[in-house]
Motif scaffolding. Structure first.
Motif, PDB file in Angstrom:
ATOM      1  N   ALA A 230     -15.829  -2.365 -11.174  1.00 53.78           N
ATOM      2  CA  ALA A 230     -14.610  -3.177 -11.137  1.00 53.78           C
ATOM      3  C   ALA A 230     -13.632  -2.674 -10.088  1.00 53.78           C
ATOM      4  N   ALA A 231     -13.766  -1.410  -9.673  1.00 57.78           N
ATOM      5  CA  ALA A 231     -12.869  -0.856  -8.655  1.00 57.78           C
ATOM      6  C   ALA A 231     -13.043  -1.541  -7.303  1.00 57.78           C
ATOM      7  N   ARG A 232     -14.130  -2.298  -7.134  1.00 58.66           N
ATOM      8  CA  ARG A 232     -14.280  -3.097  -5.898  1.00 58.66           C
ATOM      9  C   ARG A 232     -13.115  -4.062  -5.715  1.00 58.66           C
ATOM     10  N   LEU A 233     -12.518  -4.454  -6.840  1.00 59.88           N
ATOM     11  CA  LEU A 233     -11.447  -5.449  -6.792  1.00 59.88           C
ATOM     12  C   LEU A 233     -10.072  -4.806  -6.673  1.00 59.88           C
ATOM     13  N   GLY A 234     -10.016  -3.495  -6.514  1.00 54.13           N
ATOM     14  CA  GLY A 234      -8.732  -2.828  -6.365  1.00 54.13           C
ATOM     15  C   GLY A 234      -8.024  -3.239  -5.083  1.00 54.13           C
ATOM     16  N   ALA A 235      -6.705  -3.150  -5.106  1.00 55.23           N
ATOM     17  CA  ALA A 235      -5.902  -3.553  -3.948  1.00 55.23           C
ATOM     18  C   ALA A 235      -6.071  -2.582  -2.794  1.00 55.23           C
ATOM     19  N   ASN A 236      -5.943  -3.109  -1.572  1.00 57.92           N
ATOM     20  CA  ASN A 236      -5.919  -2.260  -0.385  1.00 57.92           C
ATOM     21  C   ASN A 236      -4.572  -1.560  -0.290  1.00 57.92           C
ATOM     22  N   PRO A 237      -4.510  -0.428   0.433  1.00 58.25           N
ATOM     23  CA  PRO A 237      -3.233   0.297   0.553  1.00 58.25           C
ATOM     24  C   PRO A 237      -2.121  -0.585   1.123  1.00 58.25           C
ATOM     25  N   GLN A 238      -0.959  -0.487   0.514  1.00 61.81           N
ATOM     26  CA  GLN A 238       0.211  -1.253   0.961  1.00 61.81           C
ATOM     27  C   GLN A 238       0.621  -0.777   2.353  1.00 61.81           C
ATOM     28  N   LEU A 239       0.732  -1.737   3.280  1.00 60.04           N
ATOM     29  CA  LEU A 239       0.938  -1.423   4.690  1.00 60.04           C
ATOM     30  C   LEU A 239       1.207  -2.720   5.420  1.00 60.04           C
ATOM     31  N   SER A 240       1.781  -2.658   6.622  1.00 56.66           N
ATOM     32  CA  SER A 240       2.029  -3.869   7.396  1.00 56.66           C
ATOM     33  C   SER A 240       1.756  -3.632   8.873  1.00 56.66           C
ATOM     34  N   GLY A 241       1.235  -4.690   9.520  1.00 51.31           N
ATOM     35  CA  GLY A 241       1.099  -4.678  10.977  1.00 51.31           C
ATOM     36  C   GLY A 241       2.152  -5.533  11.653  1.00 51.31           C
ATOM     37  N   ALA A 242       3.039  -6.160  10.861  1.00 50.81           N
ATOM     38  CA  ALA A 242       4.081  -7.026  11.429  1.00 50.81           C
ATOM     39  C   ALA A 242       5.107  -6.203  12.201  1.00 50.81           C
ATOM     40  N   ALA A 243       5.728  -6.850  13.186  1.00 49.30           N
ATOM     41  CA  ALA A 243       6.797  -6.222  13.979  1.00 49.30           C
ATOM     42  C   ALA A 243       6.364  -4.883  14.555  1.00 49.30           C
ATOM     43  N   GLY A 244       5.119  -4.798  15.008  1.00 52.69           N
ATOM     44  CA  GLY A 244       4.630  -3.569  15.619  1.00 52.69           C
ATOM     45  C   GLY A 244       4.049  -2.580  14.645  1.00 52.69           C
ATOM     46  N   GLY A 245       4.030  -2.923  13.345  1.00 48.32           N
ATOM     47  CA  GLY A 245       3.470  -2.033  12.336  1.00 48.32           C
ATOM     48  C   GLY A 245       4.534  -1.148  11.718  1.00 48.32           C
ATOM     49  N   HIS A 246       4.580  -1.089  10.391  1.00 54.01           N
ATOM     50  CA  HIS A 246       5.575  -0.255   9.734  1.00 54.01           C
ATOM     51  C   HIS A 246       5.176   0.029   8.301  1.00 54.01           C
ATOM     52  N   ASP A 247       5.903   0.979   7.687  1.00 54.10           N
ATOM     53  CA  ASP A 247       5.697   1.296   6.283  1.00 54.10           C
ATOM     54  C   ASP A 247       6.058   0.093   5.424  1.00 54.10           C
ATOM     55  N   LEU A 248       5.309  -0.083   4.351  1.00 57.25           N
ATOM     56  CA  LEU A 248       5.602  -1.158   3.414  1.00 57.25           C
ATOM     57  C   LEU A 248       5.037  -0.761   2.057  1.00 57.25           C
ATOM     58  N   ASN A 249       5.916  -0.607   1.093  1.00 58.33           N
ATOM     59  CA  ASN A 249       5.495  -0.228  -0.251  1.00 58.33           C
ATOM     60  C   ASN A 249       6.612  -0.596  -1.221  1.00 58.33           C
ATOM     61  N   TYR A 250       6.454  -0.242  -2.481  1.00 56.43           N
ATOM     62  CA  TYR A 250       7.460  -0.616  -3.468  1.00 56.43           C
ATOM     63  C   TYR A 250       8.833  -0.036  -3.139  1.00 56.43           C
ATOM     64  N   ARG A 251       8.878   1.144  -2.567  1.00 62.61           N
ATOM     65  CA  ARG A 251      10.175   1.760  -2.255  1.00 62.61           C
ATOM     66  C   ARG A 251      10.866   1.035  -1.102  1.00 62.61           C
ATOM     67  N   THR A 252      10.098   0.659  -0.064  1.00 60.29           N
ATOM     68  CA  THR A 252      10.725  -0.059   1.050  1.00 60.29           C
ATOM     69  C   THR A 252      11.173  -1.447   0.606  1.00 60.29           C
ATOM     70  N   LEU A 253      10.400  -2.082  -0.280  1.00 63.08           N
ATOM     71  CA  LEU A 253      10.795  -3.395  -0.784  1.00 63.08           C
ATOM     72  C   LEU A 253      12.051  -3.299  -1.643  1.00 63.08           C
ATOM     73  N   ALA A 254      12.117  -2.293  -2.504  1.00 65.44           N
ATOM     74  CA  ALA A 254      13.313  -2.113  -3.341  1.00 65.44           C
ATOM     75  C   ALA A 254      14.541  -1.885  -2.477  1.00 65.44           C
ATOM     76  N   ALA A 255      14.377  -1.138  -1.378  1.00 64.09           N
ATOM     77  CA  ALA A 255      15.510  -0.867  -0.488  1.00 64.09           C
ATOM     78  C   ALA A 255      15.996  -2.147   0.194  1.00 64.09           C
ATOM     79  N   LEU A 256      15.113  -3.125   0.360  1.00 67.30           N
ATOM     80  CA  LEU A 256      15.498  -4.400   0.963  1.00 67.30           C
ATOM     81  C   LEU A 256      16.133  -5.355  -0.046  1.00 67.30           C
ATOM     82  N   GLY A 257      16.035  -5.022  -1.320  1.00 70.78           N
ATOM     83  CA  GLY A 257      16.648  -5.867  -2.338  1.00 70.78           C
ATOM     84  C   GLY A 257      15.671  -6.608  -3.219  1.00 70.78           C
ATOM     85  N   VAL A 258      14.363  -6.376  -3.051  1.00 77.91           N
ATOM     86  CA  VAL A 258      13.388  -6.988  -3.949  1.00 77.91           C
ATOM     87  C   VAL A 258      13.530  -6.351  -5.331  1.00 77.91           C
TER      88      VAL A 258
END
Length: 409
Positions: A230-258
């Motif tokens: 069942a671990a085949r269905l696990g999520a990929n690491p939280q990350l982004s390639g947008a805007a040149g690539g940057h950190d993206l995770n629950y902490r960065t989202l919370a800091a943005l107001g999510v």
């Protein structure tokens, strides 16, 4: 009257085109059937979609990235264009606009394929229809009220494509986080029903995370190496390639107001309820970070280089949302991953396991000899469906087919 073709490849994405390339190298004549146009699956992603791996990780056989921005991140139209151009260079015909509606095994061997252009009979078939076939909705989503718009990730294009009002994003992987970030940056109120996904910084020291992980055993992991299938269905690491690539995770989202909450429990009495397990989800993501950190430190030890600074994460430090009135939501966006979808059109009993993945021996069906799969998540290893891993699987399958047909491989 049915058309007879010895070898048919179904799908002209990276897996199908890689298979075509490798068959061509072995002198195996074949035809590629594509429901739309080569690479079109990428065009069904949302407008701002980009690769998460850097451009230099596009290492397709016969079509590696050769542009001027190897450290950049191609968008969906660039990826589709790269694949379409590659298809034009291959010798085998790619029949665009030719979806396969039904595939059946024939008595005595071979297969019948029913397409919009007629019936095809083939001795060998390779299914390369992609790793992301059917969007998954968690069972709790069925309790959401009928009047609340619910959109799967395949139906999202940009913030303006959703109804006005706050958005509940259900999911925890790369796509869920990327869309949640896009929405909040567009001025939308966002609540996120969080699951358990690993995260890692975009860069560690002077290297991108993909460069570190490609030097580690991470992408060579096999299904048998996982704690459960069942671990085949696990999520990929939280990350982004947008805007040149940057950190993206629950902490960065919370800091943005999510506003973050636990996983979706369901809706009743006009309220959407989230589980009180946000802390556990964040902790699970941090465990994933530590696992990836261990791989990076292992690379450093083997290469004899100074390890980058990778400290333990700080506490999230805020309570999770546990309920949202339905009247306060404009829509729900479900980005909870994808599942295989073979049985809706491949009519062969025993073809897949309980999770919908092909039951195979090194890529060949165990119940239908001469039916092969390429581009399936974890087919042979974690990288099997990826732009830098699918070529190796295509080569193995092409060699197997050439040998079966009595040709030098």
């Amino acid at each position: 009257m049915a058309e007879e073709i010895d070898v048919v490849v179904v799908g002209a994405g990276q897996a199908g085109l890689a298979t075509s390339h490798e068959l061509e190298q072995r002198g195996v004549e074949h035809v590629v059937l594509e429901a739309d146009v080569p690479g079109s699956a990428w065009l069904r992603r949302w407008d701002s979609f980009t690769l998460v791996g850097q451009n230099h990780t596009v290492r397709l056989p016969g079509a590696p990235y050769a542009g001027g921005d190897p450290q950049g991140f191609m968008g969906r139209t660039e990826i589709a264009g790269h694949l379409d151009a590659w298809a034009g260079r291959l010798r085998a015909p790619v029949r665009s606009g030719c979806p396969v509606r039904r595939l059946q095994a024939r008595d005595g061997g071979g297969f019948t394929l029913e397409t919009d252009s007629g019936t095809v009979v083939s001795r060998v078939v390779v299914l390369s229809t992609g790793a992301y076939q059917r969007p998954h909705r968690p069972p709790a989503a069925a309790s959401l009220p009928a009047g609340l718009p619910v959109v799967d990730l395949t139906g999202y294009r940009n913030p303006g494509s959703l109804p006005d009002g706050p958005v509940l994003v259900v999911g925890s992987g790369q796509s869920a986080c990327q869309v949640a970030e896009e929405l909040v940056l567009a001025g939308r109120e966002v609540v996120m029903a969080c699951g358990r996904a690993p995260w890692f910084p975009r860069r560690a020291g002077d290297r991108d995370v993909f460069e570190w992980l490609l030097d580690s055993p991470f992408f060579d992991q096999r299904v048998e190496d996982l704690p459960t299938e069942a671990a085949r269905l696990g999520a990929n690491p939280q990350l982004s390639g947008a805007a040149g690539g940057h950190d993206l995770n629950y902490r960065t989202l919370a800091a943005l107001g999510v506003r973050l909450g636990g996983h979706l429990v369901g809706a009743d009495d006009g309220v959407v309820r989230l589980a009180p397990d946000l802390e556990a989800s964040v902790a699970a993501g941090d465990d994933g970070y530590r696992l990836l950190r261990g791989l990076v430190l292992g690379v450093c030890a083997r290469q004899g280089v100074e390890p980058p600074d990778l400290p333990d994460p700080a506490p999230l430090g805020r309570p999770g949302v546990e309920s949202v009135p339905v009247r306060e939501l404009g829509s729900v966006l479900v980005a909870a991953g994808f599942r295989p979808d073979y049985t809706s059109w491949v009519q062969i009993p025993g073809l897949v396991d309980g999770q919908g993945f092909p039951v195979h021996d090194d890529g060949e069906s165990v119940v239908a000899p001469d039916l092969h799969f390429v581009g399936v998540h974890y087919l042979r290893r974690r990288s099997s469906a990826l732009l830098f891993g699918v070529g190796a699987d295509a080569a193995v399958t092409a060699t197997r087919i050439a040998n079966r047909l009595g040709m030098p491989a």
